[in-house]
Design a protein around this motif. Sequence first.
Motif, PDB file in Angstrom:
ATOM      1  N   ARG A 113      39.523  40.124  41.372  1.00 51.42           N
ATOM      2  CA  ARG A 113      39.855  39.402  40.063  1.00 51.42           C
ATOM      3  C   ARG A 113      40.189  40.419  39.226  1.00 51.42           C
ATOM      4  O   ARG A 113      41.281  40.011  38.430  1.00 51.42           O
ATOM      5  CB  ARG A 113      38.733  38.415  39.601  1.00 51.42           C
ATOM      6  CG  ARG A 113      38.375  37.476  40.685  1.00 51.42           C
ATOM      7  CD  ARG A 113      39.248  36.245  40.925  1.00 51.42           C
ATOM      8  NE  ARG A 113      40.413  36.525  41.795  1.00 51.42           N
ATOM      9  CZ  ARG A 113      40.367  36.483  43.126  1.00 51.42           C
ATOM     10  NH1 ARG A 113      39.110  36.263  43.934  1.00 51.42           N
ATOM     11  NH2 ARG A 113      41.310  36.904  44.019  1.00 51.42           N
ATOM     12  N   ARG A 114      39.651  41.461  38.891  1.00 55.09           N
ATOM     13  CA  ARG A 114      39.989  42.712  37.882  1.00 55.09           C
ATOM     14  C   ARG A 114      41.320  43.167  38.436  1.00 55.09           C
ATOM     15  O   ARG A 114      42.184  43.483  37.517  1.00 55.09           O
ATOM     16  CB  ARG A 114      38.917  43.387  37.849  1.00 55.09           C
ATOM     17  CG  ARG A 114      39.251  44.404  36.650  1.00 55.09           C
ATOM     18  CD  ARG A 114      37.873  45.313  36.113  1.00 55.09           C
ATOM     19  NE  ARG A 114      37.588  46.280  37.231  1.00 55.09           N
ATOM     20  CZ  ARG A 114      36.473  46.116  38.091  1.00 55.09           C
ATOM     21  NH1 ARG A 114      35.455  45.350  37.566  1.00 55.09           N
ATOM     22  NH2 ARG A 114      36.076  47.128  38.998  1.00 55.09           N
ATOM     23  N   GLU A 164      43.926  41.884  39.925  1.00 56.07           N
ATOM     24  CA  GLU A 164      44.808  40.805  39.347  1.00 56.07           C
ATOM     25  C   GLU A 164      45.208  41.107  37.942  1.00 56.07           C
ATOM     26  O   GLU A 164      46.287  41.009  37.835  1.00 56.07           O
ATOM     27  CB  GLU A 164      44.286  39.407  39.742  1.00 56.07           C
ATOM     28  CG  GLU A 164      44.436  38.970  41.093  1.00 56.07           C
ATOM     29  CD  GLU A 164      43.830  37.629  41.405  1.00 56.07           C
ATOM     30  OE1 GLU A 164      44.145  37.026  42.266  1.00 56.07           O
ATOM     31  OE2 GLU A 164      42.911  37.183  40.710  1.00 56.07           O
ATOM     32  N   ARG A 165      44.148  41.313  37.068  1.00 55.00           N
ATOM     33  CA  ARG A 165      44.359  41.540  35.779  1.00 55.00           C
ATOM     34  C   ARG A 165      45.297  42.774  35.637  1.00 55.00           C
ATOM     35  O   ARG A 165      46.137  42.940  35.083  1.00 55.00           O
ATOM     36  CB  ARG A 165      43.020  41.531  35.165  1.00 55.00           C
ATOM     37  CG  ARG A 165      42.523  40.216  34.695  1.00 55.00           C
ATOM     38  CD  ARG A 165      41.401  40.477  33.867  1.00 55.00           C
ATOM     39  NE  ARG A 165      40.754  38.959  33.544  1.00 55.00           N
ATOM     40  CZ  ARG A 165      41.378  38.289  32.272  1.00 55.00           C
ATOM     41  NH1 ARG A 165      42.019  38.970  31.447  1.00 55.00           N
ATOM     42  NH2 ARG A 165      40.895  37.156  31.955  1.00 55.00           N
ATOM     43  N   GLN A 218      39.300  30.721  44.463  1.00 53.78           N
ATOM     44  CA  GLN A 218      39.043  31.622  43.166  1.00 53.78           C
ATOM     45  C   GLN A 218      40.296  32.393  42.588  1.00 53.78           C
ATOM     46  O   GLN A 218      40.582  32.735  41.645  1.00 53.78           O
ATOM     47  CB  GLN A 218      38.289  32.881  43.616  1.00 53.78           C
ATOM     48  CG  GLN A 218      36.509  32.574  43.822  1.00 53.78           C
ATOM     49  CD  GLN A 218      36.380  32.087  42.348  1.00 53.78           C
ATOM     50  OE1 GLN A 218      36.468  32.724  41.403  1.00 53.78           O
ATOM     51  NE2 GLN A 218      35.368  30.896  42.577  1.00 53.78           N
ATOM     52  N   ARG A 219      41.459  32.548  43.586  1.00 55.86           N
ATOM     53  CA  ARG A 219      42.824  32.940  43.330  1.00 55.86           C
ATOM     54  C   ARG A 219      43.446  31.881  42.366  1.00 55.86           C
ATOM     55  O   ARG A 219      43.924  32.368  41.420  1.00 55.86           O
ATOM     56  CB  ARG A 219      43.614  33.524  44.582  1.00 55.86           C
ATOM     57  CG  ARG A 219      45.043  34.069  43.922  1.00 55.86           C
ATOM     58  CD  ARG A 219      45.586  34.699  45.134  1.00 55.86           C
ATOM     59  NE  ARG A 219      47.118  35.178  44.726  1.00 55.86           N
ATOM     60  CZ  ARG A 219      47.232  36.049  44.053  1.00 55.86           C
ATOM     61  NH1 ARG A 219      46.542  36.877  43.206  1.00 55.86           N
ATOM     62  NH2 ARG A 219      48.719  36.350  43.701  1.00 55.86           N
ATOM     63  N   ASN A 253      41.588  32.162  38.883  1.00 55.16           N
ATOM     64  CA  ASN A 253      42.045  33.188  38.007  1.00 55.16           C
ATOM     65  C   ASN A 253      43.555  33.093  37.564  1.00 55.16           C
ATOM     66  O   ASN A 253      43.877  33.493  36.494  1.00 55.16           O
ATOM     67  CB  ASN A 253      42.141  34.400  39.014  1.00 55.16           C
ATOM     68  CG  ASN A 253      41.666  35.788  37.942  1.00 55.16           C
ATOM     69  OD1 ASN A 253      41.032  35.429  36.938  1.00 55.16           O
ATOM     70  ND2 ASN A 253      42.373  36.770  38.213  1.00 55.16           N
ATOM     71  N   LYS A 283      43.261  30.717  34.894  1.00 52.87           N
ATOM     72  CA  LYS A 283      42.633  31.195  33.581  1.00 52.87           C
ATOM     73  C   LYS A 283      43.746  32.269  32.939  1.00 52.87           C
ATOM     74  O   LYS A 283      43.935  32.409  31.398  1.00 52.87           O
ATOM     75  CB  LYS A 283      41.547  32.093  34.018  1.00 52.87           C
ATOM     76  CG  LYS A 283      40.827  32.809  32.739  1.00 52.87           C
ATOM     77  CD  LYS A 283      39.563  33.728  33.509  1.00 52.87           C
ATOM     78  CE  LYS A 283      38.851  34.489  32.318  1.00 52.87           C
ATOM     79  NZ  LYS A 283      38.424  33.858  31.291  1.00 52.87           N
ATOM     80  N   LEU A 284      44.379  33.221  33.603  1.00 55.12           N
ATOM     81  CA  LEU A 284      45.271  34.193  33.229  1.00 55.12           C
ATOM     82  C   LEU A 284      46.662  33.644  32.404  1.00 55.12           C
ATOM     83  O   LEU A 284      47.003  33.991  31.494  1.00 55.12           O
ATOM     84  CB  LEU A 284      45.711  35.077  34.242  1.00 55.12           C
ATOM     85  CG  LEU A 284      44.825  36.053  34.774  1.00 55.12           C
ATOM     86  CD1 LEU A 284      45.193  36.954  35.759  1.00 55.12           C
ATOM     87  CD2 LEU A 284      44.294  36.978  33.460  1.00 55.12           C
TER      88      LEU A 284
END
Length: 377
Positions: A148-149, A151-152, A330-331, A334, A337-338
């Motif tokens: 997840r990080r 991805e950021r 979870q993808r 995220n 969220k993003l």
Amino acid sequence: MSDSTATTAAALDARQLGRIGWPGVADDWAALFAAHPQARPARVIEQHRTGYVVAEGPGEGYGVESLPDWARPAGYRAGRTDPTERPGVGDWLLVEGTGASAKAVALLPRHSAIKRAAAGEHYKQQLIAANIDTAFVVSGLDGDFNPRRIERYLLLVHGGGVQPVIVLTKADVAGAATIEDARDALADVVEDVEIVVVNAREAASVAQLDRWLGPGRTAVLVGSSGAGKSTLTNTLLGIERMKTASVRENDSRGRHTTTHRALIPLPQGGCLIDTPGMRELKPTGEEAVADTFADVEALAAQCRFRDCSHEAEPGCAVRAAIESGELDPQRLANYRKLAVEVAGAAGRLATRQQQKADSKPGGRPSGRRPDGRGGRR
């Protein structure tokens, strides 16, 4: 870019400049060279509170403290120029004079820049590095590993117009099963992004990165403290230049051994910017979520309803992909969220830009910077 572009600037040593990432004179740089025929290009290799260290080749740099308002570091009598429009590590300046009389006369327009939103109540951006070709997103194969990080990081890197490469370190302490599990976890995250697994202490392993580090090329290392960025830098250099420290056993967190950004020439012919670990990765609002989540966007385009929320609507291709195991829930979480964060940041950015436009006295155009962009002096 080509050094054949017409210019009246002082003769360039393209070979020496290439060792610190010189790409050649771009078309949009030629007018600035012509306007400053006695100036030389120099790259910012370090940034400090009151000035910069610049270099014209792989040797020792020199300080430039004779700075017009547009070039002063943001923390020092910054004036009104946006901090991200001031020089940062990786930027190219035109410099006149030598020694104590060295003076910056122009900032050459960037071809790429990695930024993040700065912490705080008011909207601000922080420049991470400028004029980057490749961003090595570094993650350790231990407790540091977090898709997840990653991805950021990819969101910020793509938003800056930079090619990302994921570098998984600590292969020497991770078993084959751990490496395979990490690759599987990143299968959806890194569509069209290359993954390189290295032992950061072993030169032969780190040599896998050499193809991105040839003459005229600039790479930046981004990742958490303790991920192995400084160890990678030392191995690429062949010397122990950067401080390193062990990570905590309970959570694999590292200490900030790199305290400031620095551009370092490499034996491979290109150069590398090492950065301190970043624990907060806030989007600026200039990113395109679709660049990092192309798979989710493609699925959403197949939904029966254009405004599908991917919850309980009939004909939802995204929910179907999750139920079939094609898409990690979870993808999707995220992605949502993003997308919300980017939209919020884009709104704050638009408000900030409007406030700046409204603050111009009498509606008169602001003063122009030496590179032709706006900003009051």
